[in-house]
Design a protein around this motif. Structure first.
Motif, short mmCIF file in Angstrom:
data_model
loop_
_atom_site.label_atom_id
_atom_site.label_comp_id
_atom_site.label_asym_id
_atom_site.label_seq_id
_atom_site.Cartn_x
_atom_site.Cartn_y
_atom_site.Cartn_z
N GLN A 119 0.83 -1.21 0.00
CA GLN A 119 0.00 0.00 0.00
C GLN A 119 0.86 1.26 0.00
O GLN A 119 0.54 2.25 -0.67
CB GLN A 119 -0.93 0.00 1.22
CG GLN A 119 -2.06 -1.03 1.13
CD GLN A 119 -2.88 -1.09 2.41
OE1 GLN A 119 -2.32 -1.11 3.51
NE2 GLN A 119 -4.20 -1.12 2.28
N HIS A 146 2.11 2.14 -3.42
CA HIS A 146 1.09 2.82 -4.21
C HIS A 146 0.98 4.29 -3.80
O HIS A 146 0.89 5.19 -4.66
CB HIS A 146 -0.27 2.13 -4.04
CG HIS A 146 -1.37 2.80 -4.81
ND1 HIS A 146 -2.18 3.76 -4.23
CD2 HIS A 146 -1.78 2.67 -6.10
CE1 HIS A 146 -3.04 4.20 -5.13
NE2 HIS A 146 -2.83 3.55 -6.28
N CYS A 162 1.52 7.76 -6.07
CA CYS A 162 0.56 8.86 -6.15
C CYS A 162 1.22 10.19 -5.80
O CYS A 162 0.95 11.23 -6.44
CB CYS A 162 -0.63 8.59 -5.22
SG CYS A 162 -1.67 7.20 -5.73
N THR A 213 5.67 -6.30 -7.69
CA THR A 213 5.46 -5.00 -8.34
C THR A 213 6.01 -3.89 -7.46
O THR A 213 6.72 -2.99 -7.93
CB THR A 213 3.96 -4.76 -8.61
OG1 THR A 213 3.43 -5.84 -9.37
CG2 THR A 213 3.75 -3.47 -9.38
N ALA A 214 5.69 -3.94 -6.16
CA ALA A 214 6.18 -2.92 -5.23
C ALA A 214 7.70 -2.95 -5.13
O ALA A 214 8.36 -1.90 -5.11
CB ALA A 214 5.54 -3.12 -3.86
N THR A 234 2.35 1.52 -13.12
CA THR A 234 2.71 0.70 -11.97
C THR A 234 1.69 0.92 -10.86
O THR A 234 1.21 -0.03 -10.23
CB THR A 234 4.11 1.06 -11.46
OG1 THR A 234 5.07 0.89 -12.51
CG2 THR A 234 4.50 0.18 -10.28
N GLY A 235 1.34 2.19 -10.62
CA GLY A 235 0.32 2.49 -9.61
C GLY A 235 -1.02 1.88 -9.95
O GLY A 235 -1.70 1.32 -9.08
N LEU A 251 -0.85 -1.84 -9.24
CA LEU A 251 -0.93 -2.12 -7.81
C LEU A 251 -2.36 -1.96 -7.31
O LEU A 251 -2.87 -2.82 -6.57
CB LEU A 251 -0.01 -1.17 -7.04
CG LEU A 251 1.48 -1.53 -6.99
CD1 LEU A 251 2.27 -0.42 -6.31
CD2 LEU A 251 1.68 -2.86 -6.25
N GLU A 252 -3.03 -0.88 -7.70
CA GLU A 252 -4.41 -0.65 -7.26
C GLU A 252 -5.33 -1.77 -7.74
O GLU A 252 -6.16 -2.28 -6.98
CB GLU A 252 -4.91 0.69 -7.80
CG GLU A 252 -6.31 1.04 -7.34
CD GLU A 252 -6.77 2.40 -7.83
OE1 GLU A 252 -7.80 2.89 -7.33
OE2 GLU A 252 -6.11 2.97 -8.73
N ALA A 279 -6.26 0.88 -1.86
CA ALA A 279 -4.96 1.41 -2.25
C ALA A 279 -4.93 2.90 -1.90
O ALA A 279 -5.28 3.74 -2.72
CB ALA A 279 -4.72 1.20 -3.75
N GLN A 294 -4.06 6.75 -1.35
CA GLN A 294 -3.25 7.67 -2.13
C GLN A 294 -2.25 8.41 -1.26
O GLN A 294 -1.24 8.94 -1.76
CB GLN A 294 -4.14 8.67 -2.86
CG GLN A 294 -5.04 8.01 -3.90
CD GLN A 294 -5.74 9.02 -4.79
OE1 GLN A 294 -5.45 10.19 -4.75
NE2 GLN A 294 -6.68 8.53 -5.59
#
Length: 572
Positions: free
Chosen positions: A453, A456, A460, A522-523, A553-554, A557-558, A568, A570
């Motif tokens: 999280q 993500h 943002c 991914t993170a 990428t964001g 992840l979301e 997710a 911001q």
């Protein structure tokens, strides 16, 4: 003509006409070279040696020559021993991958055959608190529901509430003997648990209590109004409590059909088994023998003529197939019930139902809390509500320390606390046992929900800041243009392009942990790239692509967190 897939799928598309192997076979053979200097993927030629009647080294050399004619300018190949090493031309191929990831329908799969999938999930017992033991079935089932939908199927979630059985005789006896009316009004489920535990403690020295309980359940099955009124009370207060918990979990059901719903549907099953000549007497009971499968007999009627779980599950399966029109029936139930479902599915086969092949027991392991196994009868139960409250409180404390000016602190604390619990479960292969630790689950480092999280939220923040930055013309004039697709950026992009492939595998395996692990990777890959390449103040010639890579990428992840039932945030 270039076709847009993940790197493995694209490699298979190029190699398939050259090798005459299936694309899926090629994908299964592809390897990652030990060094990135050798290329992005490696295809071993050893299995072709027999059919081609050539040495693997010679096959690799010939494939390289042919590969160049179909893959240029997007990729090149080099023979190393018995391998053909494939390297993509990042300048040409990376923009195509970015464009593909940005397609509106990129995350939605289209199955060869759409199926209606009935998912039996959660299934807590009436008059019992919702302990963490039921969490696994609920969150695994809910994740599968979302995954099936993303894969283009039609999932139907069913909460098979445990609202019938001999335990209700015990519950009624306990309620009538020991329940405190004031406590029951204030906390009906807590009081029901207290007296249920007391029943089992008392029954150890007073076996007559068991006879009394059996008599009450007999009255219940025969429609005795007093017994039914007590049963309806337990169902009502239980469902009110359960609905609040499901709301906090973000879980909804298409159907809530308790075990009692199938009471009038079991006699037809018994009659059909008898007409087919499948019932045999065994010590006064009626069973279906499964000797040919090396399974113990499946009990259909007990010696007193009453039905039992297998009878009910046979009636349930027939209802879900014939009335609900399920193409596949999925049961998200603990691994301790494996033998039970093998027997039920085997009996369906013997009844002549070939669709029994489309019945799946999606088993999962036990959850322990700090090494301790839960037991309702013995009072060893950790209430899910308490666990959620504590997780949120701890998340709020962390936020107060690290980011006290954060807007919507309460909402973010809820998202982090709930996400920590969900991810701690779903990151594990479902059949493994879990030893849950709230302290570990709430860590912002390691394999945790808050770690994903936070990645993500960081993206943002980067995108927000980048939008407010005005490029300095001096940078474009005086600073050399950096390589846009560095190794870390390229690895992240290739990973993002594999989303559809990973989702397909997760659905095939019925394994949410595949998606949780994908989110973790991914993170990790984003953090590696972010630590090496500038984004906000990047050179103007590479900044648009770097911002696009961060943006998608964001979005990935979301999207992945949503499949797992997680928010997710911001900001964090």
């Amino acid at each position: 003509m270039i076709t847009m897939y993940s790197l493995k799928q694209q490699a298979a598309a190029w190699l398939q006409p050259l090798t005459k192997l299936s694309a899926q076979h090629i994908i299964s053979m592809l390897e990652v070279p030990p060094s990135s200097a050798l290329g992005d993927l490696a295809f071993p030629c050893f299995t072709l040696a027999k059919s081609w009647r050539l040495a693997p080294q010679q096959i690799a050399a010939e494939l390289c020559e042919s590969f160049h004619t179909v893959a240029q300018p997007y990729a090149s190949a080099a023979a190393t021993g018995g391998y053909i090493n494939l390297a993509w031309n990042r300048k040409y191929y990376a923009p195509l991958l970015l464009d593909t990831i940005a397609l509106p329908d990129y995350a939605q799969l289209q199955p060869a055959q759409k199926q209606r999938i009935i998912i039996d999930m959660s299934s807590p017992n009436i008059a019992k608190p919702f302990g963490v033991g039921h969490l696994r079935s609920t969150v695994i089932g809910a994740a599968l529901y979302r995954m099936y939908a993303a894969a283009g199927h039609e999932p139907i979630s069913v909460n098979h509430i445990g609202d019938w059985g001999t335990q209700f005789g015990k519950q009624i006896v306990a309620h009538l003997r020991w329940s405190d009316s004031e406590q029951a009004a204030a906390d009906p489920i807590g009081e029901a648990l207290r007296v249920y535990i007391k029943f089992h403690e008392e029954a150890e020295t007073k076996p007559e209590l068991e006879d009394e309980a059996r008599d009450w359940f007999r009255r219940l099955e025969q429609g005795d109004e007093e017994a039914l009124e007590l049963w309806r009370y337990f169902v009502k207060v239980s469902m009110e409590k359960l609905d609040l918990i499901y709301e906090r979990l973000g879980v909804q059901f298409d159907e809530v059909l308790g075990e009692s719903f199938y009471n009038d549907k079991m006699p037809a099953v018994v009659e059909q088994l008898s007409a087919l000549g499948l019932l045999e007497e065994s010590q006064g009971a009626q069973v279906v023998r499964l000797d040919e499968l090396d399974l113990p007999p499946c009990l259909i009627l007990k010696s007193d003529g009453t039905t039992i779980y297998p009878t009910r599950d046979l009636a349930t399966a027939l209802y879900r197939r014939n009335v609900m029109k399920g193409d596949r029936l999925v049961y998200v139930v603990g691994g301790e019930q494996t033998l039970h479902f093998r027997q039920v599915f085997a009996v369906l086969h013997k009844m002549g139902y070939d669709w029994a092949n489309d019945c799946d027991h999606v088993a999962f392991g036990l959850m322990r809390i700090n090494g301790k196994k839960m037991s309702t009868r013995k009072g060893k139960v950790v209430l899910l509500e308490q666990l959620i409250d504590e997780a949120i409180a701890r998340a709020a404390h962390i936020i107060a320390e690290k980011n006290p000016t954060l807007p919507d602190r309460e909402q973010v604390a809820q998202q982090i606390g709930m996400g920590a619990i969900l991810f701690s479960d779903l990151k594990n292969a479902r059949q493994n046992e879990i030893d849950f630790s709230l302290e570990e689950a709430l860590s912002f480092e390691g394999e945790t929900g808050p770690y994903v999280q936070y990645a993500h939220a960081r993206i943002c923040s980067i995108l927000s800041k980048a939008g407010a930055v005005t490029d300095d013309p001096a940078i474009a004039q005086n600073e050399p243009v950096p390589e846009m697709w560095s190794d870390s950026a390229w690895e992240l992009l290739g990973h993002l392009s594999s989303y559809r492939e990973v989702l397909g595998r997760a659905v095939q395996l019925q394994e949410p942990s595949v998606m949780a692990r994908y989110a973790l990777q991914t993170a990790r890959l984003f953090n590696q790239w972010y630590s090496r390449d500038r984004i906000i103040d990047a050179h103007p010639q590479v900044k648009p692509d770097r911002l696009a890579l961060a943006k998608w990428t964001g979005a990935t992840l979301e999207r992945t967190l949503k499949l797992l039932g997680m928010a997710a945030p911001q900001e964090m």
